[in-house]
Every structure is written in structure tokens, then in C-alpha cells.
Design an enzyme around this catalytic site. Structure first.
Site, PDB file in Angstrom:
ATOM      1  N   ARG B 256       6.351   2.775  -7.186  1.00  0.00           N
ATOM      2  CA  ARG B 256       5.861   4.091  -6.794  1.00  0.00           C
ATOM      3  C   ARG B 256       5.156   3.971  -5.446  1.00  0.00           C
ATOM      4  O   ARG B 256       4.007   3.548  -5.382  1.00  0.00           O
ATOM      5  CB  ARG B 256       4.885   4.608  -7.866  1.00  0.00           C
ATOM      6  CG  ARG B 256       4.633   6.104  -7.846  1.00  0.00           C
ATOM      7  CD  ARG B 256       3.473   6.459  -8.769  1.00  0.00           C
ATOM      8  NE  ARG B 256       2.212   6.124  -8.124  1.00  0.00           N
ATOM      9  CZ  ARG B 256       1.094   5.825  -8.766  1.00  0.00           C
ATOM     10  NH1 ARG B 256       1.053   5.777 -10.078  1.00  0.00           N
ATOM     11  NH2 ARG B 256      -0.003   5.541  -8.084  1.00  0.00           N
ATOM     12  N   HIS B 260       0.138   8.845  -7.589  1.00  0.00           N
ATOM     13  CA  HIS B 260       0.726   9.302  -8.851  1.00  0.00           C
ATOM     14  C   HIS B 260       1.198  10.751  -8.724  1.00  0.00           C
ATOM     15  O   HIS B 260       2.344  11.087  -9.024  1.00  0.00           O
ATOM     16  CB  HIS B 260      -0.285   9.170  -9.994  1.00  0.00           C
ATOM     17  CG  HIS B 260       0.158   9.839 -11.254  1.00  0.00           C
ATOM     18  ND1 HIS B 260       1.239   9.409 -11.972  1.00  0.00           N
ATOM     19  CD2 HIS B 260      -0.308  10.946 -11.892  1.00  0.00           C
ATOM     20  CE1 HIS B 260       1.410  10.200 -13.022  1.00  0.00           C
ATOM     21  NE2 HIS B 260       0.486  11.152 -12.991  1.00  0.00           N
ATOM     22  N   TYR B 269      -7.181   2.165  -6.655  1.00  0.00           N
ATOM     23  CA  TYR B 269      -6.851   1.127  -7.634  1.00  0.00           C
ATOM     24  C   TYR B 269      -5.739   0.168  -7.235  1.00  0.00           C
ATOM     25  O   TYR B 269      -5.368  -0.696  -8.002  1.00  0.00           O
ATOM     26  CB  TYR B 269      -6.518   1.775  -8.990  1.00  0.00           C
ATOM     27  CG  TYR B 269      -5.463   2.865  -8.945  1.00  0.00           C
ATOM     28  CD1 TYR B 269      -4.118   2.556  -8.844  1.00  0.00           C
ATOM     29  CD2 TYR B 269      -5.812   4.215  -8.982  1.00  0.00           C
ATOM     30  CE1 TYR B 269      -3.154   3.553  -8.808  1.00  0.00           C
ATOM     31  CE2 TYR B 269      -4.859   5.217  -8.952  1.00  0.00           C
ATOM     32  CZ  TYR B 269      -3.528   4.883  -8.862  1.00  0.00           C
ATOM     33  OH  TYR B 269      -2.569   5.864  -8.808  1.00  0.00           O
TER      34      TYR B 269
HETATM   35  C1  LIG Z   1       1.098  12.012 -23.740  1.00  0.00           C
HETATM   36  C2  LIG Z   1       0.556  12.027 -22.369  1.00  0.00           C
HETATM   37  N1  LIG Z   1      -0.553  11.324 -22.094  1.00  0.00           N
HETATM   38  C3  LIG Z   1      -1.079  11.332 -20.858  1.00  0.00           C
HETATM   39  C4  LIG Z   1      -0.496  12.067 -19.859  1.00  0.00           C
HETATM   40  C5  LIG Z   1      -1.109  12.114 -18.457  1.00  0.00           C
HETATM   41  N2  LIG Z   1      -0.207  11.365 -17.569  1.00  0.00           N
HETATM   42  C6  LIG Z   1       0.688  12.002 -16.803  1.00  0.00           C
HETATM   43  S1  LIG Z   1       1.697  10.924 -16.023  1.00  0.00           S
HETATM   44  C7  LIG Z   1       0.927   9.609 -16.685  1.00  0.00           C
HETATM   45  C8  LIG Z   1       1.412   8.234 -16.376  1.00  0.00           C
HETATM   46  C9  LIG Z   1       2.853   8.105 -16.675  1.00  0.00           C
HETATM   47  O1  LIG Z   1       3.279   6.823 -16.322  1.00  0.00           O
HETATM   48  P1  LIG Z   1       4.810   6.460 -16.356  1.00  0.00           P
HETATM   49  O2  LIG Z   1       5.374   6.714 -17.706  1.00  0.00           O
HETATM   50  O3  LIG Z   1       4.933   5.065 -15.856  1.00  0.00           O
HETATM   51  O4  LIG Z   1       5.495   7.485 -15.385  1.00  0.00           O
HETATM   52  P2  LIG Z   1       5.244   7.633 -13.822  1.00  0.00           P
HETATM   53  O5  LIG Z   1       4.126   8.590 -13.642  1.00  0.00           O
HETATM   54  O6  LIG Z   1       4.933   6.299 -13.272  1.00  0.00           O
HETATM   55  O7  LIG Z   1       6.532   8.179 -13.314  1.00  0.00           O
HETATM   56  C10 LIG Z   1      -0.111   9.999 -17.507  1.00  0.00           C
HETATM   57  C11 LIG Z   1      -1.008   9.075 -18.226  1.00  0.00           C
HETATM   58  C12 LIG Z   1       0.651  12.795 -20.193  1.00  0.00           C
HETATM   59  N3  LIG Z   1       1.292  13.544 -19.280  1.00  0.00           N
HETATM   60  N4  LIG Z   1       1.152  12.747 -21.441  1.00  0.00           N
END
Ligand SMILES: Cc1ncc(C[n+]2csc(CCOP(=O)(O)OP(=O)(O)O)c2C)c(N)n1
Ligand SMILES: Cc1ncc(C[n+]2csc(CCOP(=O)(O)OP(=O)(O)O)c2C)c(N)n1
Ligand SMILES: [Mg+2]
Ligand SMILES: [Mg+2]
Lengths: 326, 358, 326, 358
Positions: B256, B260, B269
Site C-alpha cells: 500500500r 490507508h 506508523y
Molecule cells: C469488521 C471491520 N473491522 C474494522 C474495520 C475498520 N477498517 C477498515 S479497513 C481496515 C483494515 C483493512 O485491512 P486489509 O484487510 O488489509 O485491507 P486494506 O485496507 O489493506 O486494503 C480496518 C481495520 C472494518 N471496516 N470492518
């Protein structure tokens, strides 16, 4: 037409609709060869095969999620959760997805699924097998919640739930699964999903209940009739949406209301009905609205469940207090 | 007595970071149209992301998730799918959506806080963006069941992130896909971060691909910054699924390069060194170098492509900005198939109100 | 003593209590180096190290389950769920285990945990980031539910929640995380977990609210004061158990009540309060109890959220209707 | 470019179905006291199960789950644990509980519908029986964290069934155990059925042990009808965990020779042939044959053991039947640390009521 029990009526409705609707499938744990732990799905596997009668791995969250996916494709999945105590892992899917799919795509994708579960106590079952948390689902916009209280209504309401284009949580009061038999005509006719049933007309007080508690509520009404109190008994049946018209009209006539439920009291369906009466029907009330409910405790294990669940005596007492209120 | 079963998880790529082939290339590498389509999608996605961030900065949309650095995954997946296949996306796969029938105006509406963004009827059976992590994975299994039940020659592709592999939903979904032998391909965008949580503290497994072993389904890892590898292996998995071969789990290893979302500040971080190191591996330049090396692309074509993409984006942005504000009553109108009586009064109180949020 | 925001008060309470109580740990997603997406846990990792400040894998069900296990061992885990929209996977653990551990072991094993989550709408967040489903938890016997509405109360109530031996769901109204500042003395003093706060005494009507909606409720009270209506404003603060004494006493004086909440209406906390008033305070009511609530719709995405959430005008209107009722 | 990682899952047993060693035996095989303790627990468990079913049939307890045929798992696990270790049981591990400080009267109270069954203060930190499948797995991770946090030399053992491995909870728990390197051993009683759902349609994975690979932790399969193998490998995993070596997942392969519970009729869904075939593999006879073959056990000892066990059971049953009925108000008294004011009236209405269920 032979007399059948409530659980047999559930089975009959499932049979009937699977025959009519090739897009209907049923899924859940032990629903295939075992016919469900309460035998609600008995005979379906033999009749419709393992492509439409799906024994799933043990994962309720997945059962709900898969049902959402199937429904999104236009299938009509009817998922069984073995006991309401194991329904909690489905809540994320029901709240975050099933209830919203139509709204968040403005109707492009819909979610015509049914989540069935036996609920309630009174059968001396193990821990976690006696839950009545219908209020958690009733709070969620976009869901429908339906609870039958007799074989006839189980048949007609379940057909309606399956055919309804919205996601429906269909809770079956297992304490009365086999308590009574009724002649149920297998005519494929559904009942409306937004109308109470007036089980007993009366002029002195309105008793509102649903599910297994209607048994005690009706007994109480009979007993009260003997004592000169003429109670109207209403089966709420569709917990969401609520048919307040019928209730308001009844309380408008009687001026008194007692709501009876098995569930814990706080933030429950009885609270909603009482609140709506206090908003819209206050001026017709001669006495405070009383609620006869389970306590705000964990449903106890079965040696004490009889003390937890409202019985006829508690209902009669609440009615008398309400009648005596001056 | 002792017995042992062994499993193995393979890791693949065709192009190194410099765009040079590392071993035999698939036929795809000769298919100029395909490469151009992949490349165009990647460039469009990158420019769209940039523009969307600018719209967010000026308050014209809300929080937005860019896919910077991960464009090869969306492109490879989108290109590998047939129109009749079904995508079940996470919230980050902008490129894949643009390869489908999602228009930029749709996506902007969605990130602009408007349900109509996922409503376009031309999207067919493609799922809306899924914000709660991994909840769409079990739904994907249900969709794949429906397709199989109806004996349709369609495949479902579900995209999720590395963080998403920690959630029980994911595991329940791959397990069901295995046991029901579903036409379903899971593609993990392992961009190595879940907001501030690095892949290394998300799970101890050496790869995410090996999680497939738990479900008894094939799993493989590919270099997610190599558009050729993504396109090739995803297509292979899709065609396996289409031919009754069941599900596959693919881990696409990427990074990434962005925050985020626009609500995040990744400098809190992670180190700039780490970030810079990964810029050297990024997918757009990689494919471009490969094509230029093979005389399949030129700087003139590049400029023209950028011009076209920008024009398309601006046109879409204009469409978005010109869209009618949503009606307040619309929050009632698709909630149920028919509005229940008890909601009529609530709805009525909104009739005639203009949106005060625009 | 400098003025701080509500989210800073949350942070201050966490800091304070971690310093005092070596058995306290915090866990959740992004709570470590990132300090939480709202910065509620900022500085904790630096101060207390990664053994007590635990960034977890992305799995809310697991976060809740692990917290139950930690608490069962006598630790005091404070788990953060990033947004209430992602709290649903915790419901199984909260309902089936956290709320029951003490009861089902008759006190042998207890569950002194806190589940914290920012909740509510109004910050133009993405889909699923604006939930107000406190009623689902308030329905569950064995849980406590607490919602602060100012920096001072956030500090005192969170300390109390962490020290309380029961499982507490602590919901933080994120719309007012940074809306106002207050001088909060870091004196380690907790607030009671069973008492409303009367924010504004008044004699004409009782307004009950909690969380961010108190902002609009207080504004409405000010505006009404200018029009000669003297409203008493009560911050419910502890959603479960509910301090009905204070509310009944107030309504006993004013004879009128409006309940204001952001959540959807049906089977909500406002329903419970209205129902209890209709049971226990009916005879002091001069007018129907009105509820100003979110609609029974899915919380819309942010372009329409302003229409969903009650605003000052809706509260004022409801109060006037209640005052005018004859 | 292509790379591959390989994994392997081993399968172990010491004693064949006939009680004959298959290869080298561990020192445990010479430890008469240990073998007697294991055997006694298995016999006690089988007799207790039988008695409990009789109590259920006569309405003196409610639904009951027997562990018939799976006694070696409970015995091996219970014997491998130190008193200060912590067990987090499912609802079927009667033998393991009897090796801990659970008394038969406690278990009967529990299955008799009385919370006091899990209340015995001598149970220490051991968890109560868990009815919702696999929800205890993540709790076990939390307990193991606490033990590690306090630097206690204790190990947590969590038992679950084959069906339980399908639930996301299980996967989330093993994943956390891996990444947090917890002193935690998961033992799966793979009795090949989850009520009527056979192992074969629960998951497509060749073994349940391989699910450990998803979490990057060691997984192994053992013959769960071989008490020696269970005791040996569970003890090994426990000591690894105690010494900071992290978690292990053990699949103990057995078979449910009983109905699922007293509420179930297994003849509806499985053949008598299958059942009979598995009776040949059952664990009690296997260990007995081994001991008799090595002159460590005699029929005289067997009769005496059965007599002792029955006596103990009858004494416990009497204790159970003589227990005071629970007080109706008790449903309020452990709900919160202190009864909230709002519940006083509700509680009051039960004061003085006798239990009408006894
Ligand atoms: C069930 C849930 N918990 C927390 C969140 C908040 N949140 C949004 S994206 C994210 C991280 C997701 O990481 P990843 O699966 O690696 O996807 P990326 O964002 O890296 O594409 C979090 C914790 C959420 N959307 N859904
Ligand atoms: C979450 C949940 N779903 C369903 C049930 C009902 N149920 C009780 S035991 C069981 C099967 C469990 O199978 P397995 O994990 O293999 O354990 P076994 O009974 O074979 O010991 C089911 C479905 C439950 N207790 N919990
Ligand atoms: Mg990621
Ligand atoms: Mg099993």
C-alpha cells in the site's frame, strides 16, 4: 385434512413452497437426513434432493452470509439456526447486510431470505437453548420479524415469510411445537405480514402477546372470564412491522392494556408497544400499561425456568391490578 | 506408527521489478491488446485515485481509499473476468471496478455519501462495495452456490485484504467453498498493512496463500505488482472454477503506497525508507518498462493515454458534481419492497424537505 | 489543568487507570503505535509497552472472546472496537458469555471487561460508520451500558466502567469527541454507574437524552427558555441499568416528557423509558410522552444523515406539541 | 520465477486396535501407575456416562452428552495436565473434567439444569462447560494471554469437536495463539460426527490437524483411541507451551459410539455397520488389552475397579439427588457483582417462592 402440530405446520409450509418455487432452497445444520433436530425439515431431503436441502458446516455466521449471497442472486433461501441461542453469530450479517442490501443498492440487489429458529424456554433444554431475544432483531430497520403461535398461523405466516421479498427472521416458539394440533388446510394460502390476530374479542382489557406466551395469556383470559373480566387477546404475530392500528383500536375501546412476553423486559418488544400506546393512545388509558415479562436476568437453567417465564397467575394478577386501578 | 501428509504452496511471478522477464512468459505477454487494456486500467485507476483524493481534500467527497501501488491486482482481476462473472469487492479495488461496469461517477457518488453510487442497474449482479471487513466472503459463497445451482457458466471473484484474512468469516467462506466445490476465486490483496497493523502481526503464517490448506482448497501466492502474473493466474483459477474445478485462493503480494484512506496518516506508523523501498517494486512502471522493452509502448502513447484518462475522469467528475441531491425521503423508499404502514408517518415528516447537506 | 476534549478525556482515564492498575490491558485494532483511529489510546504504547497495549489481528469476535478470557483470569481488559458498525461480531461473546460468566458460575468466574466503541453519526463518515445500536446491548441482562456526553463525564464514567466488576459496553459519541473542551481534573475519581445527571433543572417539561444528542437537546432547552418554557434536561448516561428514580421524580414534577435519541425508534432505549413512565408514572403525565428519534430506517449514508438525526428544530417542535397538549 | 514452501502434518499412534504396539513405545508405556490412572479414568467415565443416561431416561437430569468411545481423549488430556493448568472444555469431555476437580455431582447438577454445577470453588480457574460451539476457543486465547502476561508456568488446554473446527471462532483463536505465541494447546476430539453431519461434509481438508497451517502453528494428528498416544503427544505439546514454545493444534481421531446426546437418535443418519466397525477400534478395550498383554492388569483388578467406580458414582448420584433445590431468587444474585436498584422489585417478587420445578 388431519390435525397437525405447529412444527408439522412449519414442515408442511416448507414442503408446499419448495414444490411451488424451484428457486427455494433450505440450509442449516442437521436439516438433511436428520430432518432438523426438531424435525421441521423432515422429508425435504428425500423429496427435493441434496441440491436444494443443504446440510452446512457448523458456522452460523456463514449460514447467514451464504443465505444473503443466495438471496442476492434471487434464490429464496430459508436458513435454519438450530436454536436461537446460536443465532448471535448471524447478527452481523443480518444487521450489516441482509437488512440493508436493498436500501444500499436502491433496489438493484435484494435479499429475499428467511432465517428460521426455534426460540423460547420451557422445554427443560440445556443452557443457551431457551433464548427469546426477538427484540434485538425488531430494533433493526429493514428486517421483518414474525412469530407464529398456532399451527394455522405457522403455516400461513411461514409461506408469507418465504414469499416476501424482504429478509424475514421467523422465530418458532418451540415450547408449543407439539402442544396443540389444528386442522391446517394445505392450500398454499399465505397470511398478511402486517396484521395482528384478535384471538378473543373482549371489552374490559386488551392483552397483547405473541409466541408460546399466548397459551398462558389465553388461559388467563378464560380464567378472568369466569371472574367477570372480559379480556381481548391479541396475537401480535408480526413483531416487525407492528400492527399498532389493531392494538390502538382495541385499547381505545378497553382503556386498559397488559402486554405479556417471555423475553427480558428492558428494551423489548413490550416496551415498544407500551411506548407507542403512551404516545398515541395515552388519553384512552384508564390505568397504567402493565408488562408481564421475563425478568431482566439471564434465562436461568431449567430448574428455575418456570420461575422466570410468566405464568397464568402472573398474568391474571397483572390484569386484576390493572382493572382495580382507579 | 507415523504417517505424514505434505502440502505445498507455490509462489509465482513473470516480471521482475525492473520489468524484465524471469523465465518463460505466458502467451499473454505477446498479446498487445491485452497488455494495453491492463495498462490503461492501471493508469486510469492511478489518476482516478489522485483526483478522488483531491475531491476529498476540498470536501467534495468523504473519506476515500486509494489503491496506489496495488493497481496490478485490480487490473489483472478485472481483465481476467468475463462480463457475466460476478465480482464481490472489498472497498479498495478501484481498478477492478473500473474494469467492470462501475463508472467513476458511481464510485464518487458512493464515496460522496450517496447510496445511488451502488445502484446503477447496469452493474448487474456485481456486488456493492463492502466496508465491514470480510463479511462479503461468505456472501460470495452464497452467490457462487446460486450460480452453480442454476448451472450457469459463471464464476464469482471475491477480493479482500491481508487484514481480512484474520476474520473468521474468511475462513468459514473458504471452508464452505471447498466442501461445496464452488465456482469461486478469492483474491487477497496483501498490501502488507491493515491500517497501521503490519502483516507480520496479523498472522504468524508464512504466507496468506497457505490458509487455503485449512479448507483443503488450492492456494497460491503471486507477485501482485506483476500485472502479467495476476492476469495469468487469476484467469487460470477462474477458468478452473468455470470448468467445475472448484475454488482457488490467490494471495497477491503488493504494497500500500498510499495512506490507508484520506482519514489516515501513515507516517505515524511506518518509515519512509520502507515506503521508498516499495516504490521500486510498483506495478505501473513495471508493466510500462516491460512493454517499452518489447516495443509495445512509447512515451507518445503514454502521453496520449494520460490525456484520455484525465479527460474521461474530468467528464465523470462533472457528472458527479452535477448530480441531483438525493431526496430525504429516499431513505425510506428502498428499505422494504413496500413501505410498511408503520413507517408512513415517519416518511411523511421528511416529504418536501430539501437535502441540507449539499 | 487544561481544557480537554471528550476523546482526550477518554485517553486521560485510560492513562490514569493503566498507571494505577497493573492488571489492566488494552486491546484492539490500531490502538498501539497509531494510538487508535480517533487517538483515544495515543501514548499508551509508549508508556506501557506492547505487553499491555495490544494491537490485535482484524477480528472483532476474537477481540471480545479474548477479552472475556482475560477478564475471567482477573485481568481488566479494555477492548476497543474501531466503530460501532463493527461491533456486531462481538455480540455472541457479549450475550452468550461476558454477560453470563458470573451468573453461570455463581460468581466463581467473573468478567470485569470493558468494550469501548465510538458510536453515532454526524461526522460524514463512510457507510457502516455511524451506528447507534445501544439498545441491542441494553436488552441483555448481565451487561452494563454507559454513554458519556462531556469530557468530565467521559473521564469519570470510564474510570468507573474499568473498575466495575461487571462487563461494561462503553459507547463514545464520536460526533462530540472534539466538539467542546472542559477542564477535567485528573484526580482518578470515578462517577457512579447508576445515576442520571441533571444538566439543567427545569419545571415545565423533562427532556431525557444521552450521548451526542444532548448537544441538540440542551440547545433546544436554551431556545425554549427564551420562549418561556423551562425544560429540565437529564443525561441518562447509564443506559443499563437505568436510573428511573431521577426520571420519575422529574416527570412527577413536570408532568411532561420528551425523550431524544439518535437511534432508530423501535425497541430502543427511548421505548423502555417511555414504557416505564407509562407503567410507573402514568398518573403524573399531563401529555403523551413523545420520542424524538432517528427513523426506523438504515442510517443513511452521509449526504442524508442530517435528515436522519434529530436536530434542535425537531426537539423544539416535540416539546411545543407536548406543552400545547390539553 | 516459481518458489514453493512445503508443510507437513504427521499422524501418530503407538497401539493398534488390538492393543499391540506399532513400533517404539514411549517411557509412559512402562509407567504402571500412569497407565492405571488413565485406565481408571476411562472406566469411570464410561460408567458415569451410562449412569447419567439412566438418570436422564428417568427424568432426573436433562439432556446429556455421553463420551462413549472417546474416553482416551479426556483421559489423556486430563492426565497430561498439571493441577495448575487450565482446562477450557467443550460439553463432551467428561473424562477430562473428572481428571480435574469437577465432581460427578457437579456435572449432574449442571446437566440437571442448575447453575451451581459449575460453581464449585475448588474448580479454580477451570472454565465451565461451553455449549455454544467454539466460542470458548477465543476465550482460551485470552486466558492463555493472562497466564503469559503474569509469567505463570501454566498452560491452557482447549477442547473442541470436529464440527467446532468449522466455526470462524476456532480459526481466529488459533491465529491469535500463533501470533501471540500463547501457552495454549487445542485438542480436537474428531469423533467424526457433529450431530448428524459427518466429518466429510464439514470440511474438505484431508485432516483437521492441517488447519494449524493457516495459523502458522504446529498441527498433528493422533489416534484418539490410543490413550498412550493422546497422553504422550498432548503432554509433549503442553510442555512445549510451558517452556515458551507456543501453541499446538492436535487432532485426536476417534468416533462417537453413542448418540449425539440423549435427545438424539443416531440410527436416523448412520448405519449400524459403520457403528459396529468402530466398536472394534474403541479405546478402553485397547488399553486393557495392552496392559493385560504386559501383565500390568488382570480381570480381578478389572472387577475391583468397576466395583469401586460404581460405588463412587452411586455416592455422587446420591449427593446430587439430595441437593437442595435452587432458590428462585438465585437467578438475580450472581448476575451482577451488586444487584442494580432497578432489579430489586423484580427480585422481590420471587422472594419466598419455592422452586416449582422440583
Ligand atoms: C469488521 C471491520 N473491522 C474494522 C474495520 C475498520 N477498517 C477498515 S479497513 C481496515 C483494515 C483493512 O485491512 P486489509 O484487510 O488489509 O485491507 P486494506 O485496507 O489493506 O486494503 C480496518 C481495520 C472494518 N471496516 N470492518
Ligand atoms: C454455535 C452452535 N451451533 C449449534 C449448536 C448445536 N449443537 C450442539 S453440539 C453440535 C455438534 C457439535 O459437533 P462437534 O463439534 O463435532 O462436537 P461433538 O458433538 O461431536 O462432540 C451442534 C450443532 C451449538 N451448541 N452451538
Ligand atoms: Mg491490507
Ligand atoms: Mg464431533
Amino acid at each position: 385434512m388431519t390435525d397437525i402440530t405447529l412444527v408439522e405446520a412449519v414442515n408442511l409450509a416448507l414442503m408446499r413452497e419448495m414444490e411451488r418455487d424451484p428457486e427455494m432452497v433450505v440450509l442449516g445444520q442437521d436439516i438433511g437426513i436428520n430432518g432438523g433436530v426438531f424435525r421441521a425439515t423432515v422429508g425435504l431431503l428425500e423429496k427435493f434432493g441434496s441440491e436444494r436441502v443443504l446440510d452446512t458446516p457448523l458456522a452460523e455466521n456463514m449460514i447467514a452470509g451464504a443465505a444473503v449471497g443466495m438471496a442476492a442472486q434471487g434464490l429464496h433461501p430459508v436458513a435454519e439456526i438450530q436454536f436461537m441461542g446460536f443465532i448471535y453469530p448471524t447478527i452481523d450479517q443480518m444487521v450489516s447486510h441482509a437488512s440493508r442490501m436493498r436500501n444500499r443498492t436502491r433496489g438493484r440487489i435484494t435479499c429475499p431470505m428467511v432465517l428460521r429458529a426455534p426460540y423460547g424456554g420451557g422445554i427443560h433444554a440445556p443452557e443457551h437453548h431457551s433464548e427469546s431475544t426477538e427484540a434485538m432483531f425488531a430494533h433493526i430497520p429493514g428486517l421483518r420479524v414474525v412469530i407464529p403461535s398456532s399451527p394455522t398461523r405457522a403455516y400461513g405466516l411461514l409461506l408469507a415469510a418465504i414469499r416476501n421479498p424482504d429478509p424475514v427472521v421467523f422465530l418458532e416458539p418451540k415450547r408449543i411445537y407439539r402442544l396443540m394440533k389444528q386442522a391446517v388446510e394445505d392450500n398454499g394460502e399465505e397470511f398478511p405480514l402486517d396484521t395482528c390476530f384478535v384471538l378473543r374479542p373482549g371489552s374490559d382489557i386488551t392483552l397483547v402477546s405473541w409466541g408460546a406466551m399466548l397459551h398462558e395469556t389465553q388461559q388467563a383470559a378464560e380464567q378472568l372470564a369466569g371472574e367477570g373480566i372480559d379480556a381481548e387477546v391479541i396475537d401480535l404475530a408480526t413483531i416487525k412491522p407492528i400492527d399498532m392500528q389493531t392494538i390502538l383500536e382495541s385499547v381505545g375501546r378497553t382503556g386498559r392494556c397488559v402486554i405479556v412476553q417471555e423475553a427480558a423486559r428492558t428494551c423489548s418488544v413490550s416496551a415498544e408497544i407500551a411506548a407507542r400506546l403512551a404516545e398515541e393512545g395515552l388519553m384512552s388509558l384508564f390505568a397504567p400499561i402493565r408488562r408481564v415479562t421475563g425478568y431482566d436476568t439471564v434465562m436461568p437453567m431449567f430448574r428455575l425456568e418456570g420461575h422466570y417465564m410468566p405464568d397464568t397467575a402472573r398474568i391474571v394478577q397483572a390484569v386484576k391490578q390493572t382493572m382495580e386501578f382507579a | 506408527m507415523k504417517q505424514a501428509i505434505t502440502f505445498s504452496v507455490e509462489s509465482h511471478r513473470f516480471l521482475g521489478p525492473d520489468g524484465q522477464p524471469e523465465g518463460d512468459l505466458p502467451p499473454l505477454a505477446e498479446d498487445k491488446d491485452a497488455l494495453h487494456a491492463l495498462y490503461r486500467n492501471m493508469v486510469l485507476t492511478r489518476l482516478y485515485d489522485e483526483r478522488a483524493i483531491a475531491l476529498q481534500r476540498t470536501g467534495q467527497i468523504g473519506t476515500f481509499a486509494s489503491s496506489l501501488g496495488q493497481e496490478a491486482i485490480g487490473a489483472g482481476v478485472g481483465h481476467a473476468m468475463r462480463p457475466e462473472d460476478i465480482i464481490i469487492p472489498s472497498f479498495r479495488e478501484n481498478g477492478a471496478l473500473l474494469f467492470r461496469r462501475f463508472r467513476i461517477r458511481d464510485l464518487l457518488l458512493y464515496w460522496g455519501g450517496d447510496e445511488r453510487g451502488m445502484a446503477n442497474p447496469e452493474l448487474g449482479d456485481d456486488f456493492p462495495i463492502c466496508v465491514p471487513i470480510s463479511t462479503h466472503t461468505t456472501q460470495a459463497a452464497g452467490v457462487a452456490f446460486a450460480v452453480k445451482y442454476r448451472k450457469q457458466p459463471r464464476v464469482v471473484v471475491c477480493l479482500l485484504g491481508d487484514g481480512g484474512t484474520s476474520k473468521g468469516d474468511f475462513y468459514e467462506a473458504i471452508n464452505l467453498a471447498g466442501i461445496w466445490h464452488l465456482p469461486l476465486v478469492f483474491v487477497i490483496n496483501n498490501n502488507q498493512w491493515a491500517i497501521s497493523v503490519p502483516r507480520a502481526i496479523q498472522t504468524q503464517s508464512e504466507t496468506l496463500a497457505q490458509k487455503a490448506i485449512a479448507a483443503g482448497i488450492p492456494g497460491l501466492q503471486i507477485d501482485g505488482n506483476d500485472a502479467l502474473a495476476v492476469r495469468h493466474y487469476v484467469a487460470e483459477a477462474i477458468e478452473t472454477a468455470r470448468n467445475g474445478g472448484g475454488p482457488t485462493l490467490i494471495e497477491a503480494l503488493s504494497y500500500r503506497l498510499c495512506h490507508h484512506t484520506t482519514a489516515d496518516d501513515a507516517t505515524r506508523y511506518r518509515s519512509d525508507e520502507e515506503l521508498q523501498a516499495h516504490w521500486k517494486l510498483e506495478p505501473v512502471a513495471r508493466l510500462k518498462r516491460f512493454m517499452i522493452g518489447r516495443d509495445m509502448w512509447s512515451e507518445a502513447q503514454e502521453s496520449e493515454l494520460i490525456r484520455q484518462c484525465k479527460e474521461e475522469i474530468e467528464q465523470e467528475v462533472r457528472h458527479y458534481l452535477d448530480s441531483e441531491p438525493p431526496k430525504p425521503t429516499s431513505m425510506f423508499d428502498s428499505l422494504y419492497a413496500e413501505l410498511p404502514d408503520e413507517l408512513r408517518a415517519q416518511r411523511q415528516s421528511l416529504v418536501g424537505k430539501e437535502s441540507n447537506n449539499d
